[in-house]
Write a protein that holds these residues in place. Structure first.
Motif, PDB file in Angstrom:
ATOM      1  N   GLY A  95      -3.411  -4.293  12.884  1.00 46.85           N
ATOM      2  CA  GLY A  95      -3.755  -3.368  11.801  1.00 46.85           C
ATOM      3  C   GLY A  95      -2.581  -3.155  10.870  1.00 46.85           C
ATOM      4  O   GLY A  95      -2.705  -3.241   9.645  1.00 46.85           O
ATOM      5  N   GLU A  96      -1.417  -2.906  11.484  1.00 45.58           N
ATOM      6  CA  GLU A  96      -0.213  -2.671  10.696  1.00 45.58           C
ATOM      7  C   GLU A  96       0.160  -3.909   9.873  1.00 45.58           C
ATOM      8  O   GLU A  96       0.475  -3.818   8.689  1.00 45.58           O
ATOM      9  CB  GLU A  96       0.916  -2.354  11.663  1.00 45.58           C
ATOM     10  CG  GLU A  96       1.941  -1.382  11.138  1.00 45.58           C
ATOM     11  CD  GLU A  96       2.900  -1.040  12.251  1.00 45.58           C
ATOM     12  OE1 GLU A  96       3.858  -1.801  12.424  1.00 45.58           O
ATOM     13  OE2 GLU A  96       2.669  -0.060  12.962  1.00 45.58           O
ATOM     14  N   ALA A  97       0.078  -5.079  10.545  1.00 40.94           N
ATOM     15  CA  ALA A  97       0.432  -6.328   9.866  1.00 40.94           C
ATOM     16  C   ALA A  97      -0.498  -6.574   8.685  1.00 40.94           C
ATOM     17  O   ALA A  97      -0.065  -6.999   7.607  1.00 40.94           O
ATOM     18  CB  ALA A  97       0.340  -7.492  10.846  1.00 40.94           C
ATOM     19  N   ALA A  98      -1.790  -6.268   8.873  1.00 45.09           N
ATOM     20  CA  ALA A  98      -2.748  -6.504   7.801  1.00 45.09           C
ATOM     21  C   ALA A  98      -2.450  -5.606   6.606  1.00 45.09           C
ATOM     22  O   ALA A  98      -2.404  -6.064   5.458  1.00 45.09           O
ATOM     23  CB  ALA A  98      -4.159  -6.242   8.307  1.00 45.09           C
ATOM     24  N   LEU A  99      -2.177  -4.326   6.876  1.00 45.29           N
ATOM     25  CA  LEU A  99      -1.916  -3.392   5.772  1.00 45.29           C
ATOM     26  C   LEU A  99      -0.663  -3.798   5.016  1.00 45.29           C
ATOM     27  O   LEU A  99      -0.578  -3.674   3.797  1.00 45.29           O
ATOM     28  CB  LEU A  99      -1.792  -1.968   6.303  1.00 45.29           C
ATOM     29  CG  LEU A  99      -3.116  -1.376   6.764  1.00 45.29           C
ATOM     30  CD1 LEU A  99      -2.914   0.036   7.286  1.00 45.29           C
ATOM     31  CD2 LEU A  99      -4.133  -1.370   5.625  1.00 45.29           C
ATOM     32  N   HIS A 100       0.333  -4.292   5.754  1.00 45.53           N
ATOM     33  CA  HIS A 100       1.581  -4.702   5.110  1.00 45.53           C
ATOM     34  C   HIS A 100       1.357  -5.971   4.273  1.00 45.53           C
ATOM     35  O   HIS A 100       1.935  -6.124   3.206  1.00 45.53           O
ATOM     36  CB  HIS A 100       2.636  -4.842   6.216  1.00 45.53           C
ATOM     37  CG  HIS A 100       3.734  -5.808   5.948  1.00 45.53           C
ATOM     38  ND1 HIS A 100       4.294  -6.542   6.926  1.00 45.53           N
ATOM     39  CD2 HIS A 100       4.364  -6.156   4.814  1.00 45.53           C
ATOM     40  CE1 HIS A 100       5.218  -7.320   6.417  1.00 45.53           C
ATOM     41  NE2 HIS A 100       5.275  -7.112   5.127  1.00 45.53           N
ATOM     42  N   HIS A 101       0.441  -6.852   4.735  1.00 38.35           N
ATOM     43  CA  HIS A 101       0.212  -8.075   3.975  1.00 38.35           C
ATOM     44  C   HIS A 101      -0.598  -7.874   2.710  1.00 38.35           C
ATOM     45  O   HIS A 101      -0.468  -8.665   1.770  1.00 38.35           O
ATOM     46  CB  HIS A 101      -0.486  -9.118   4.857  1.00 38.35           C
ATOM     47  CG  HIS A 101       0.458  -9.938   5.660  1.00 38.35           C
ATOM     48  ND1 HIS A 101       0.850  -9.591   6.910  1.00 38.35           N
ATOM     49  CD2 HIS A 101       1.122 -11.065   5.360  1.00 38.35           C
ATOM     50  CE1 HIS A 101       1.708 -10.475   7.368  1.00 38.35           C
ATOM     51  NE2 HIS A 101       1.895 -11.385   6.438  1.00 38.35           N
ATOM     52  N   GLY A 139      10.011  -6.442   1.247  1.00 33.76           N
ATOM     53  CA  GLY A 139       9.771  -6.888  -0.116  1.00 33.76           C
ATOM     54  C   GLY A 139       9.455  -5.773  -1.090  1.00 33.76           C
ATOM     55  O   GLY A 139       9.070  -6.045  -2.216  1.00 33.76           O
ATOM     56  N   VAL A 140       9.601  -4.531  -0.671  1.00 34.33           N
ATOM     57  CA  VAL A 140       9.276  -3.406  -1.542  1.00 34.33           C
ATOM     58  C   VAL A 140      10.521  -2.556  -1.730  1.00 34.33           C
ATOM     59  O   VAL A 140      11.234  -2.268  -0.768  1.00 34.33           O
ATOM     60  CB  VAL A 140       8.144  -2.557  -0.925  1.00 34.33           C
ATOM     61  CG1 VAL A 140       7.866  -1.342  -1.767  1.00 34.33           C
ATOM     62  CG2 VAL A 140       6.899  -3.395  -0.762  1.00 34.33           C
ATOM     63  N   GLY A 151     -11.976  -7.646   3.077  1.00 37.71           N
ATOM     64  CA  GLY A 151     -12.009  -9.079   3.322  1.00 37.71           C
ATOM     65  C   GLY A 151     -10.632  -9.600   3.695  1.00 37.71           C
ATOM     66  O   GLY A 151     -10.483 -10.365   4.656  1.00 37.71           O
ATOM     67  N   HIS A 152      -9.606  -9.151   2.947  1.00 40.80           N
ATOM     68  CA  HIS A 152      -8.253  -9.637   3.219  1.00 40.80           C
ATOM     69  C   HIS A 152      -7.748  -9.131   4.565  1.00 40.80           C
ATOM     70  O   HIS A 152      -7.090  -9.866   5.301  1.00 40.80           O
ATOM     71  CB  HIS A 152      -7.303  -9.197   2.101  1.00 40.80           C
ATOM     72  CG  HIS A 152      -7.566  -9.896   0.812  1.00 40.80           C
ATOM     73  ND1 HIS A 152      -6.581 -10.368   0.000  1.00 40.80           N
ATOM     74  CD2 HIS A 152      -8.705 -10.217   0.193  1.00 40.80           C
ATOM     75  CE1 HIS A 152      -7.105 -10.949  -1.055  1.00 40.80           C
ATOM     76  NE2 HIS A 152      -8.403 -10.854  -0.953  1.00 40.80           N
ATOM     77  N   ILE A 204      -9.211 -11.226   7.307  1.00 47.65           N
ATOM     78  CA  ILE A 204      -8.581 -12.541   7.427  1.00 47.65           C
ATOM     79  C   ILE A 204      -7.237 -12.441   8.134  1.00 47.65           C
ATOM     80  O   ILE A 204      -6.933 -13.224   9.040  1.00 47.65           O
ATOM     81  CB  ILE A 204      -8.432 -13.194   6.028  1.00 47.65           C
ATOM     82  CG1 ILE A 204      -9.793 -13.713   5.582  1.00 47.65           C
ATOM     83  CG2 ILE A 204      -7.428 -14.337   6.077  1.00 47.65           C
ATOM     84  CD1 ILE A 204      -9.782 -14.461   4.309  1.00 47.65           C
ATOM     85  N   VAL A 205      -6.426 -11.440   7.739  1.00 49.36           N
ATOM     86  CA  VAL A 205      -5.125 -11.296   8.404  1.00 49.36           C
ATOM     87  C   VAL A 205      -5.323 -10.963   9.876  1.00 49.36           C
ATOM     88  O   VAL A 205      -4.596 -11.458  10.746  1.00 49.36           O
ATOM     89  CB  VAL A 205      -4.267 -10.224   7.706  1.00 49.36           C
ATOM     90  CG1 VAL A 205      -2.955 -10.053   8.436  1.00 49.36           C
ATOM     91  CG2 VAL A 205      -4.012 -10.601   6.271  1.00 49.36           C
ATOM     92  N   ALA A 206      -6.354 -10.165  10.183  1.00 47.67           N
ATOM     93  CA  ALA A 206      -6.609  -9.819  11.580  1.00 47.67           C
ATOM     94  C   ALA A 206      -6.997 -11.055  12.377  1.00 47.67           C
ATOM     95  O   ALA A 206      -6.581 -11.215  13.526  1.00 47.67           O
ATOM     96  CB  ALA A 206      -7.708  -8.770  11.660  1.00 47.67           C
TER      97      ALA A 206
END
Lengths: 436, 67
Positions: A37-43, A102-103, A360-361, A364-366
């Motif tokens: 979940g965390e990885a997806a939100l960051h991506h 990156g932020v 959708g994104h 996909i990351v999940a």
């Protein structure tokens, strides 16, 4: 023949995805379980850098205006000056600004030195160990000086997600970035002005450029080939254009007024479609999640709201403020509901686009994250292999579905905008019926 | 609180699923009865599905914000 090309696509995707599994195994021995979940939100988040692969990042202009030494406004020229390192974390802090994932973020503590300073990040193996060593040494010295105990205590529990950087063994808190609600719903609000060309802004400029090139060429073709059948690019664009004109604008707004709103509807449709499709490409020119960024969809829906409101005729406002043909006591109930509905319509418009594209994104990351979950973060090579197979099949399916969603959401945004505008410019029906 | 929010999002999705399923089913039925009206039926079906989805999405987004 068709099955062959499907297998070719699956093979290419598998190669692309297995590069993640390589990374999963490379980071072996990481005790923390992978949090998809965390990885997806960051991506899907916006960033000041463009991630290519591994630790290679394309820096983007970071135009951050801030108050230096109490007077004058200055800005940082580019995100490259942060010396982008592992995970998009900058190795340098400049005037208390750092680059995290990156932020660009700001360090809250005013004790942190100005100018270029080398910093360490929590979580990463080498940097974390280094920070602890520094801390140990610092603690010895700390008994002699009267160092503020609060700051050193923070170093003892550097969670992976802690919003801190380390400098000389001390932890410094980072300011939360501004969220769309501007700290009203618990989000952050920064104390500087950020006019950076971020990943999303870059994506929007890219789409604008592509659309400009396509439509200028097509318009020229219409001038040159007047009266002839469309050809090439012109033949590709014409059905889309006619579809929006004849199936969306004309029936929703009406024969009399629809031409006035064609430029907006066309621009909205093709711009959103371009953002959606460019966001589908998982590498460099694409991958910006612009139509899944709520601030951008808010801006798009705001255009619809403004156009609807300034074009509303007497009939439209009468229906909102004092609905004709019903008893007065009902009007008192109806009017607030109608006024609320006036604002709720564009709100749902932007939330729908944002949520559909982001969802959708995230999915996909999940699915790609399955590699890390099944591979137990690098401890289980067989699991990672199984993850690659599962992720390839599921991601292919999801990408196909997302292509449909990309077109559908652009269409729905346009048709709902057209229907709101149509309600605002609609002529009074009752007289028309009496004339029949 | 996060678990409750997840359950709420699930309930919202059940509601939206019922609604969109109903619309889809009825649209199929009406296309079978009047195949010549397929264009109009498809457009109104998508708009209605989008409106229902809007309600579900608001519920899901709210459950995201309740942490």
């Amino acid at each position: 023949m068709r099955t062959k090309s499907i297998f070719r696509v699956l093979f290419l995707l598998a190669i692309l995805i297995s590069s993640f599994s390589h990374r999963a195994l490379a980071s072996g021995g990481n005790d923390e379980p992978f949090n998809s979940g965390e990885a997806a939100l960051h991506h899907i988040a916006d960033a000041h850098t463009f991630h290519l692969f591994g630790d290679i990042y394309i820096p983007l202009p970071a135009m951050i205006f801030y108050d230096r030494n109490g007077g004058g406004v200055t800005f940082l020229p580019s995100s490259a000056s942060f010396d982008i390192g592992h995970h998009g974390n900058g190795n340098l802090a400049i005037d208390r600004y750092v680059l995290k994932h990156g932020v660009v973020q700001r360090i809250k503590d005013t004790n942190f030195p100005m100018g270029e300073v080398k910093i360490n990040w929590p979580g990463g193996h080498d940097s974390h160990d280094h920070a602890s060593d520094d801390h140990a040494g610092h603690d010895h010295a700390g008994h002699n000086h009267d160092t503020p105990k609060k700051q050193t205590a923070d170093v003892d529990s550097p969670g992976h997600d802690s919003d801190q950087v380390f400098y000389n063994g001390k932890g410094f808190d980072l300011e939360h970035r501004t969220t769309w609600d501007g700290e009203l719903a618990g989000g952050g609000k920064t104390s500087y002005m950020d006019f950076s060309i971020t990943k999303n802004v870059f994506t929007m400029l890219m789409v604008a450029l592509i659309l400009g090139l396509i439509f200028i060429r097509v318009a020229k073709a219409y001038k040159q080939r007047d009266g002839q059948a469309p050809k090439g690019l012109q033949g590709f664009i014409e059905p889309w254009f006619l579809f929006i004109q004849d199936e969306v604008a004309r029936p929703m707004i009406g024969e009399k007024h629809y031409r006035r709103f064609m430029p907006y509807l066309m621009a909205a449709f093709f711009f959103i479609l371009g953002l959606n499709l460019l966001g589908q490409i998982p590498f460099f020119p694409g991958s910006g999640n612009a139509s899944g960024a709520i601030s951008i969809t808010i801006a798009l829906a705001a255009f619809t709201f403004i156009i609807t409101t300034i074009n509303g005729n007497r009939h439209y406002w009468e229906h909102i403020l004092w609905m004709p043909g019903i008893p007065a006591w009902v009007k008192i109930i109806i009017t607030p509901v109608e006024i609320m509905g006036m604002f709720l319509k564009p709100i749902v418009l932007f939330i729908r686009l944002f949520a559909n594209i982001s969802a959708g994104h995230i999915v996909i990351v999940a699915f790609v994250g399955l590699i890390f979950v099944l591979g137990e973060s690098g401890k289980n090579a067989l699991g990672a292999g199984m993850g690659v197979i599962a992720a390839t099949l599921l991601t292919t399916f999801m990408m196909a579905l997302e292509l449909l969603v990309a077109v559908l959401q652009a269409y729905i945004f346009t048709i709902l905008s057209a229907s709101y505008i149509g309600a605002a410019v609609e002529e009074h029906h009752h007289e028309g019926e009496e004339a029949h | 609180m996060t678990n409750l929010a997840a359950i709420g999002a699930g309930i919202a999705v059940i509601g939206a699923g019922l609604g969109i399923g109903n619309i889809g089913g009825k649209a199929m039925e009406s296309i079978a009865r009047q195949p010549e009206a397929v264009g109009d039926i498809r457009a109104s079906m998508l708009i209605m599905a989008a409106l229902i989805e809007g309600a579900a999405i608001i519920a899901i987004i709210l459950s995201f914000f309740i942490r």
